[in-house]
Design an enzyme around this catalytic site. Sequence first.
Site, PDB file in Angstrom:
ATOM      1  N   SER A   1       0.796  -1.229   0.000  1.00 50.59           N
ATOM      2  CA  SER A   1       0.000   0.000   0.000  1.00 50.59           C
ATOM      3  C   SER A   1       0.832   1.285   0.000  1.00 50.59           C
ATOM      4  O   SER A   1       0.463   2.232  -0.707  1.00 50.59           O
ATOM      5  CB  SER A   1      -0.968  -0.003   1.188  1.00 50.59           C
ATOM      6  OG  SER A   1      -1.892  -1.055   1.038  1.00 50.59           O
TER       7      SER A   1
ATOM      8  N   LYS B   1      -7.705  -6.522  11.658  1.00 46.16           N
ATOM      9  CA  LYS B   1      -8.982  -6.192  11.019  1.00 46.16           C
ATOM     10  C   LYS B   1     -10.209  -6.493  11.886  1.00 46.16           C
ATOM     11  O   LYS B   1     -11.181  -5.744  11.858  1.00 46.16           O
ATOM     12  CB  LYS B   1      -9.109  -6.942   9.689  1.00 46.16           C
ATOM     13  CG  LYS B   1      -8.178  -6.428   8.600  1.00 46.16           C
ATOM     14  CD  LYS B   1      -8.498  -7.127   7.289  1.00 46.16           C
ATOM     15  CE  LYS B   1      -7.561  -6.731   6.190  1.00 46.16           C
ATOM     16  NZ  LYS B   1      -7.986  -7.282   4.888  1.00 46.16           N
TER      17      LYS B   1
ATOM     18  N   ASN C   1     -10.954  -2.613   7.375  1.00 52.03           N
ATOM     19  CA  ASN C   1      -9.631  -2.398   6.762  1.00 52.03           C
ATOM     20  C   ASN C   1      -9.372  -0.922   6.506  1.00 52.03           C
ATOM     21  O   ASN C   1      -8.283  -0.555   6.076  1.00 52.03           O
ATOM     22  CB  ASN C   1      -9.465  -3.213   5.467  1.00 52.03           C
ATOM     23  CG  ASN C   1     -10.111  -2.553   4.274  1.00 52.03           C
ATOM     24  OD1 ASN C   1     -11.019  -1.736   4.418  1.00 52.03           O
ATOM     25  ND2 ASN C   1      -9.666  -2.896   3.081  1.00 52.03           N
TER      26      ASN C   1
ATOM     27  N   ASP D   1     -12.517  -4.343   1.027  1.00 54.68           N
ATOM     28  CA  ASP D   1     -12.026  -5.507   0.270  1.00 54.68           C
ATOM     29  C   ASP D   1     -13.090  -6.037  -0.697  1.00 54.68           C
ATOM     30  O   ASP D   1     -12.818  -6.231  -1.884  1.00 54.68           O
ATOM     31  CB  ASP D   1     -11.593  -6.623   1.228  1.00 54.68           C
ATOM     32  CG  ASP D   1     -10.300  -6.289   1.963  1.00 54.68           C
ATOM     33  OD1 ASP D   1      -9.445  -5.591   1.383  1.00 54.68           O
ATOM     34  OD2 ASP D   1     -10.147  -6.716   3.118  1.00 54.68           O
TER      35      ASP D   1
ATOM     36  N   GLY E   1     -13.098 -18.771   3.941  1.00 55.46           N
ATOM     37  CA  GLY E   1     -12.379 -18.061   5.004  1.00 55.46           C
ATOM     38  C   GLY E   1     -12.727 -16.579   5.010  1.00 55.46           C
ATOM     39  O   GLY E   1     -13.782 -16.163   4.516  1.00 55.46           O
TER      40      GLY E   1
ATOM     41  N   GLY F   1      -5.665 -11.043  -8.907  1.00 58.63           N
ATOM     42  CA  GLY F   1      -6.057 -10.269  -7.728  1.00 58.63           C
ATOM     43  C   GLY F   1      -5.600  -8.819  -7.716  1.00 58.63           C
ATOM     44  O   GLY F   1      -5.891  -8.093  -6.760  1.00 58.63           O
TER      45      GLY F   1
HETATM   46  P1  ATR Z   1      -8.254 -15.924   4.216  1.00 55.04           P
HETATM   47  O1  ATR Z   1      -8.554 -15.015   5.373  1.00 55.04           O
HETATM   48  O2  ATR Z   1      -7.116 -15.457   3.359  1.00 55.04           O
HETATM   49  O3  ATR Z   1      -9.467 -16.239   3.423  1.00 55.04           O
HETATM   50  P2  ATR Z   1      -8.426 -18.401   5.651  1.00 55.04           P
HETATM   51  O4  ATR Z   1      -9.534 -17.855   6.488  1.00 55.04           O
HETATM   52  O5  ATR Z   1      -7.330 -19.177   6.329  1.00 55.04           O
HETATM   53  O6  ATR Z   1      -7.676 -17.263   4.855  1.00 55.04           O
HETATM   54  O7  ATR Z   1      -9.072 -19.292   4.491  1.00 55.04           O
HETATM   55  C1  ATR Z   1      -8.302 -20.060   3.631  1.00 55.04           C
HETATM   56  C2  ATR Z   1      -9.214 -20.771   2.634  1.00 55.04           C
HETATM   57  O8  ATR Z   1      -8.385 -21.540   1.752  1.00 55.04           O
HETATM   58  C3  ATR Z   1     -10.182 -21.743   3.270  1.00 55.04           C
HETATM   59  O9  ATR Z   1     -11.363 -21.803   2.501  1.00 55.04           O
HETATM   60  C4  ATR Z   1      -9.413 -23.065   3.187  1.00 55.04           C
HETATM   61  O10 ATR Z   1     -10.220 -24.227   3.200  1.00 55.04           O
HETATM   62  P3  ATR Z   1     -10.640 -24.900   4.619  1.00 55.04           P
HETATM   63  O11 ATR Z   1     -11.744 -24.068   5.175  1.00 55.04           O
HETATM   64  O12 ATR Z   1     -11.065 -26.272   4.249  1.00 55.04           O
HETATM   65  O13 ATR Z   1      -9.391 -24.879   5.463  1.00 55.04           O
HETATM   66  C5  ATR Z   1      -8.782 -22.911   1.825  1.00 55.04           C
HETATM   67  N1  ATR Z   1      -7.630 -23.798   1.674  1.00 55.04           N
HETATM   68  C6  ATR Z   1      -6.397 -23.634   2.203  1.00 55.04           C
HETATM   69  N2  ATR Z   1      -5.581 -24.648   1.821  1.00 55.04           N
HETATM   70  C7  ATR Z   1      -6.326 -25.472   1.030  1.00 55.04           C
HETATM   71  C8  ATR Z   1      -6.059 -26.668   0.309  1.00 55.04           C
HETATM   72  N3  ATR Z   1      -4.853 -27.234   0.331  1.00 55.04           N
HETATM   73  N4  ATR Z   1      -7.059 -27.213  -0.421  1.00 55.04           N
HETATM   74  C9  ATR Z   1      -8.278 -26.636  -0.466  1.00 55.04           C
HETATM   75  N5  ATR Z   1      -8.591 -25.499   0.188  1.00 55.04           N
HETATM   76  C10 ATR Z   1      -7.641 -24.912   0.931  1.00 55.04           C
END
Ligand code: ATR
Length: 288
Positions: free
Chosen positions: A23, A72, A93, A108, A134, A249
């Site tokens: 940023s 956040k 944010n 976001d 997530g 992104g």
């Molecule tokens: P963010 O805040 O960046 O969204 P997060 O809350 O940790 O980060 O979310 C990560 C996302 O990536 C989740 O949907 C996670 O799936 P799970 O809820 O099953 O953990 C997904 N993710 C991370 N690694 C993964 C993998 N190897 N295969 C499929 N989904 C994955």
Amino acid sequence: MPDIWGTTRVVGVIGHPVRHSFSPPMQNAAIAALGLDLVYVPFEIAPDDLPDAVRGFRAAGLLGFNATIPHKQALLRLVDHATDEARLTGTVNTVHFTEQGIVGDSTDGPGFVAGLTARGGTVAGARAVLLGAGGSARAVGVSLVRGGVAELVIANRTIDRARALAELLNGQRAGVATAVELDRSAAHLAAAELIVNTTSVGMHPNLDAQPVELPALRPGAWLVDIVYNPLETRLLRQARERGAEALNGVDMLVHQGALSLRRWTGCEPPIEVMREVLVRELQRRAGG
Ligand code: ATR
């Protein structure tokens, strides 16, 4: 170096750590292009110091600031007014110090929608699939529902998280969201007009990974991967091979920053300047 005068106002970004933030270069380039008497500064703030930092920033006359990990969620409790996006995503944010109090916003999700529509994509009426459940999925999902998607299928490895997010979004508009396991999402992907990857799969350094294998996609379908490092993930490449419009992104990152700058200054941010600086910085860091 920006010119700094006795009149110069300050905005910034807080994080822990903050040194990786893109940023400062992006926002200072925008500020320079607009000719504003303003400077954007990084502040490393430990979680325990957050309330003191917010009070101090207000006392010091900052216009506002951005926040990244891990602040956040905690910020939501420290603002006087939260926008709908901040309340629905449970995150802030962007903080704006106003005469009416401290306003907390989340740009976001709106940044995602603004970036997509600026590129010619459509949210209203779209059949959409969200990969992931997530924090990023929540921000994007809230804004997709606000933007009028016809339906939103949330596909996640952990089905319970997909169900929880679907429930939250159905509270916004009943029946709009459903949950499915990621490896059972092929039929939904094939029918979708808009697919958004919010999982971290395929992000640097796991360049060979992708969250799902894509089936044949609808003609004219869009696939947006909110990952920006690398600029082209394996998933984006496959989407392009399937004939889809593929977007990384960068646009979301640029537009979430632009919405913050507009909130603080009322000025229309120079999107192309911001994008150029961001991409240059991404490439510079990728090159080591
Ligand atoms: P963010 O805040 O960046 O969204 P997060 O809350 O940790 O980060 O979310 C990560 C996302 O990536 C989740 O949907 C996670 O799936 P799970 O809820 O099953 O953990 C997904 N993710 C991370 N690694 C993964 C993998 N190897 N295969 C499929 N989904 C994955």
